[in-house]
Scaffold this active site. Structure first.
Site, PDB file in Angstrom:
ATOM      1  N   ASN A  13      35.997  56.807 -25.096  1.00 45.94           N
ATOM      2  CA  ASN A  13      35.817  55.861 -23.988  1.00 45.94           C
ATOM      3  C   ASN A  13      34.385  55.538 -24.480  1.00 45.94           C
ATOM      4  OD1 ASN A  13      38.048  55.720 -22.584  1.00 45.94           O
ATOM      5  ND2 ASN A  13      37.431  57.590 -21.611  1.00 45.94           N
ATOM      6  N   ASN A  44      34.749  63.751 -26.953  1.00 52.44           N
ATOM      7  CA  ASN A  44      33.806  64.757 -26.755  1.00 52.44           C
ATOM      8  C   ASN A  44      33.883  66.224 -27.181  1.00 52.44           C
ATOM      9  OD1 ASN A  44      32.709  62.951 -24.931  1.00 52.44           O
ATOM     10  ND2 ASN A  44      33.412  63.824 -23.019  1.00 52.44           N
ATOM     11  N   THR A 222      39.369  77.576 -16.907  1.00 49.92           N
ATOM     12  CA  THR A 222      37.929  77.331 -16.802  1.00 49.92           C
ATOM     13  C   THR A 222      37.798  77.279 -15.235  1.00 49.92           C
ATOM     14  OG1 THR A 222      38.046  74.993 -17.009  1.00 49.92           O
ATOM     15  CG2 THR A 222      37.470  76.269 -19.075  1.00 49.92           C
ATOM     16  N   LEU A 223      36.690  78.107 -14.836  1.00 54.28           N
ATOM     17  CA  LEU A 223      36.465  78.062 -13.441  1.00 54.28           C
ATOM     18  C   LEU A 223      34.926  77.665 -12.858  1.00 54.28           C
ATOM     19  CD1 LEU A 223      38.132  81.125 -13.871  1.00 54.28           C
ATOM     20  CD2 LEU A 223      38.136  80.733 -11.505  1.00 54.28           C
ATOM     21  N   GLY A 224      34.557  76.624 -13.632  1.00 58.30           N
ATOM     22  CA  GLY A 224      33.351  76.087 -13.426  1.00 58.30           C
ATOM     23  C   GLY A 224      32.032  77.148 -13.560  1.00 58.30           C
ATOM     24  N   ASP A 248      23.779  68.401 -15.227  1.00 62.09           N
ATOM     25  CA  ASP A 248      24.748  67.252 -15.357  1.00 62.09           C
ATOM     26  C   ASP A 248      26.252  68.030 -15.700  1.00 62.09           C
ATOM     27  OD1 ASP A 248      26.641  65.264 -15.856  1.00 62.09           O
ATOM     28  OD2 ASP A 248      25.329  64.264 -17.184  1.00 62.09           O
ATOM     29  N   ALA A 251      31.562  66.671 -18.856  1.00 58.28           N
ATOM     30  CA  ALA A 251      32.036  67.089 -20.147  1.00 58.28           C
ATOM     31  C   ALA A 251      31.796  68.471 -20.335  1.00 58.28           C
ATOM     32  CB  ALA A 251      31.452  66.463 -21.370  1.00 58.28           C
ATOM     33  N   ALA A 252      31.530  69.322 -19.513  1.00 56.69           N
ATOM     34  CA  ALA A 252      31.386  70.775 -19.503  1.00 56.69           C
ATOM     35  C   ALA A 252      32.817  71.327 -20.123  1.00 56.69           C
ATOM     36  CB  ALA A 252      31.254  71.358 -17.983  1.00 56.69           C
ATOM     37  N   GLY A 253      33.991  70.919 -19.431  1.00 56.25           N
ATOM     38  CA  GLY A 253      35.307  71.609 -20.036  1.00 56.25           C
ATOM     39  C   GLY A 253      35.566  70.978 -21.498  1.00 56.25           C
ATOM     40  N   ASP A 254      35.092  69.683 -21.647  1.00 56.53           N
ATOM     41  CA  ASP A 254      35.182  69.336 -23.293  1.00 56.53           C
ATOM     42  C   ASP A 254      34.238  70.323 -24.026  1.00 56.53           C
ATOM     43  OD1 ASP A 254      36.788  67.142 -22.004  1.00 56.53           O
ATOM     44  OD2 ASP A 254      35.225  65.798 -21.754  1.00 56.53           O
ATOM     45  N   ARG A 287      22.177  69.651 -19.846  1.00 57.68           N
ATOM     46  CA  ARG A 287      21.658  68.417 -20.240  1.00 57.68           C
ATOM     47  C   ARG A 287      22.438  67.151 -19.635  1.00 57.68           C
ATOM     48  NH1 ARG A 287      21.870  70.430 -26.725  1.00 57.68           N
ATOM     49  NH2 ARG A 287      20.490  72.063 -26.358  1.00 57.68           N
ATOM     50  N   GLY A 289      24.603  63.338 -19.779  1.00 60.40           N
ATOM     51  CA  GLY A 289      25.508  62.792 -20.952  1.00 60.40           C
ATOM     52  C   GLY A 289      26.691  63.703 -21.217  1.00 60.40           C
TER      53      GLY A 289
HETATM   54  P1  ADP Z   1      35.526  70.795 -16.115  1.00 59.73           P
HETATM   55  O1  ADP Z   1      34.316  70.178 -16.597  1.00 59.73           O
HETATM   56  O2  ADP Z   1      36.894  70.309 -16.746  1.00 59.73           O
HETATM   57  O3  ADP Z   1      35.839  70.393 -14.824  1.00 59.73           O
HETATM   58  P2  ADP Z   1      34.698  73.247 -15.334  1.00 59.73           P
HETATM   59  O4  ADP Z   1      34.017  72.977 -14.285  1.00 59.73           O
HETATM   60  O5  ADP Z   1      35.853  74.537 -15.106  1.00 59.73           O
HETATM   61  O6  ADP Z   1      35.552  72.330 -16.075  1.00 59.73           O
HETATM   62  O7  ADP Z   1      33.741  73.871 -16.602  1.00 59.73           O
HETATM   63  C1  ADP Z   1      34.104  74.524 -17.732  1.00 59.73           C
HETATM   64  C2  ADP Z   1      33.204  75.344 -18.044  1.00 59.73           C
HETATM   65  O8  ADP Z   1      31.940  74.940 -18.160  1.00 59.73           O
HETATM   66  C3  ADP Z   1      33.157  76.685 -17.306  1.00 59.73           C
HETATM   67  O9  ADP Z   1      34.143  77.653 -17.680  1.00 59.73           O
HETATM   68  C4  ADP Z   1      31.726  77.226 -17.743  1.00 59.73           C
HETATM   69  O10 ADP Z   1      31.781  77.785 -18.741  1.00 59.73           O
HETATM   70  C5  ADP Z   1      30.892  75.978 -17.906  1.00 59.73           C
HETATM   71  N1  ADP Z   1      30.217  75.541 -16.640  1.00 59.73           N
HETATM   72  C6  ADP Z   1      30.583  74.694 -15.614  1.00 59.73           C
HETATM   73  N2  ADP Z   1      29.853  74.725 -14.654  1.00 59.73           N
HETATM   74  C7  ADP Z   1      28.754  75.495 -15.046  1.00 59.73           C
HETATM   75  C8  ADP Z   1      27.681  76.108 -14.119  1.00 59.73           C
HETATM   76  N3  ADP Z   1      27.389  75.641 -13.045  1.00 59.73           N
HETATM   77  N4  ADP Z   1      27.011  77.195 -14.808  1.00 59.73           N
HETATM   78  C9  ADP Z   1      27.400  77.539 -15.985  1.00 59.73           C
HETATM   79  N5  ADP Z   1      28.277  77.386 -16.747  1.00 59.73           N
HETATM   80  C10 ADP Z   1      29.124  76.264 -16.193  1.00 59.73           C
END
Ligand code: ADP
Length: 313
Positions: A13, A44, A222-224, A248, A251-254, A287, A289
């Site tokens: 996209n 991504n 994945t747990l953020g 930001d 795309a963390a999950g990507d 970062r 984006g």
């Molecule tokens: P999505 O982006 O799909 O919602 P998540 O929120 O589970 O997925 O994030 C994916 C991965 O990104 C996590 O497992 C972790 O490695 C990293 N991540 C996300 N948020 C943070 C944070 N606040 N600090 C450090 N790592 C993070």
């Protein structure tokens, strides 16, 4: 050792990203600043892997428009192999409206455009690029019939399959779920698939065992900010996220999925592959984006070296 071949299937996209002080409530107008960035889950993920030094192939469907041209160019520039990509005559490229608040939280609306019209035949033809011993990564933005065809081909092609079930949609057969090697939902997706609210490693363990009942060989949730939880029939482990200053989370999950696949392709042992994916995702959230927030191999190595020193202290 040469890396294993790696191929991603998924969406691309053009993201219209608004940075706002906070996310709006319904009916509210806010002032923000806008940038246009290449995005889409599949793209991504492929870029995350390319930035780590792999040369992943990517199958996606772009519109025959200016957005499609610039998306294709940015994939090439990132080091993604684009020969399997389709340009759909008379169709528009996918686009997304992304709102990012100052606390790093986001809201996204997607118009899938040409991504929506991927057929099983198109996937079958793209699959000619899948080499022996390959790792294939798919996300759930592609039509279910096309995904199902890809999963069916696992038998004849013999690839290893990472499936990121995002966004969760119904319609995959039990046979399709059983063909998955690594199922990689985030907390919300794990909840949608299992009905178990995932808030910590204990609840992740519970959800993971339900996910395994669906049929994949392994579940990797994945747990953020908590990190990630892995389980298969024989072992399970949890790894904490690296503490970083979040700018930001788009795309963390990507980043995690692309890096996990790249690390398996680089033949890292499983636990190290998950640790590296956590490092790449941690750098990604520092970062702004989507694709432009994916770190280079060198940045990740330096980050991990600094972490090891911290861990030893
Ligand atoms: P999505 O982006 O799909 O919602 P998540 O929120 O589970 O997925 O994030 C994916 C991965 O990104 C996590 O497992 C972790 O490695 C990293 N991540 C996300 N948020 C943070 C944070 N606040 N600090 C450090 N790592 C993070």
């Amino acid at each position: 050792m040469t890396p294993r071949p790696l191929m991603f299937f998924g969406t691309t996209n053009l993201d219209l990203c608004f940075n706002v002080e906070r996310l709006p409530t319904p009916g509210e107008s806010l002032i923000g600043t806008v940038t246009r960035n290449p995005g889409g889950k599949g793209a991504n993920q492929a870029v995350a892997a390319a930035r780590l030094g792999l040369q992943p192939l990517f199958y996606t469907r772009l519109g025959c428009d200016q957005a499609g041209q610039s998306l294709l160019e940015s994939l090439r520039e990132a080091g993604v192999c684009t020969e399997a990509i389709e340009i759909a005559t008379g169709e528009v490229s996918g686009s997304a409206l992304v709102l990012v608040g100052d606390d790093g939280s986001n809201m996204i609306v997607i118009d899938p455009g040409a991504n929506l019209n991927v057929t099983p035949e198109m996937v079958e033809s793209a699959a000619q690029f899948i080499e022996r011993d390959a790792i294939v990564v798919a996300e759930m933005g592609m039509p279910i019939a096309a995904l199902s065809r890809l999963f069916e081909m696992k038998g004849e092609k013999g690839f290893e399959l990472i499936f990121n079930p995002a966004p969760v949609r119904p319609g995959l057969s039990s046979q399709a779920w059983r063909s998955v090697d690594f199922l990689t939902p985030n907390q919300a997706e794990a909840f949608e698939l299992t009905g178990i609210a995932v808030s910590d490693f204990d609840s992740a363990a519970h959800a993971a065992s339900r996910l395994l009942d669906l049929g994949p060989r392994a579940a990797l949730i994945t747990l953020g900010a908590h990190g990630a939880y892995y389980a298969d029939a024989n072992r399970s482990f949890a790894l904490r996220a690296f503490p970083v200053k979040v700018i930001d989370t788009t795309a963390a999950g990507d980043a995690f999925n692309g890096a996990f696949a790249a690390s398996l392709a680089q033949r890292l042992p499983l636990r190290e592959a998950v640790r590296k994916a956590l490092a790449v995702a941690a750098l990604c959230v520092t970062r702004r984006g989507a694709q432009n927030s994916m770190p280079s191999a060198q940045a990740v190595d330096e980050f991990l070296k600094a972490q090891t020193i911290l861990e030893l202290e």
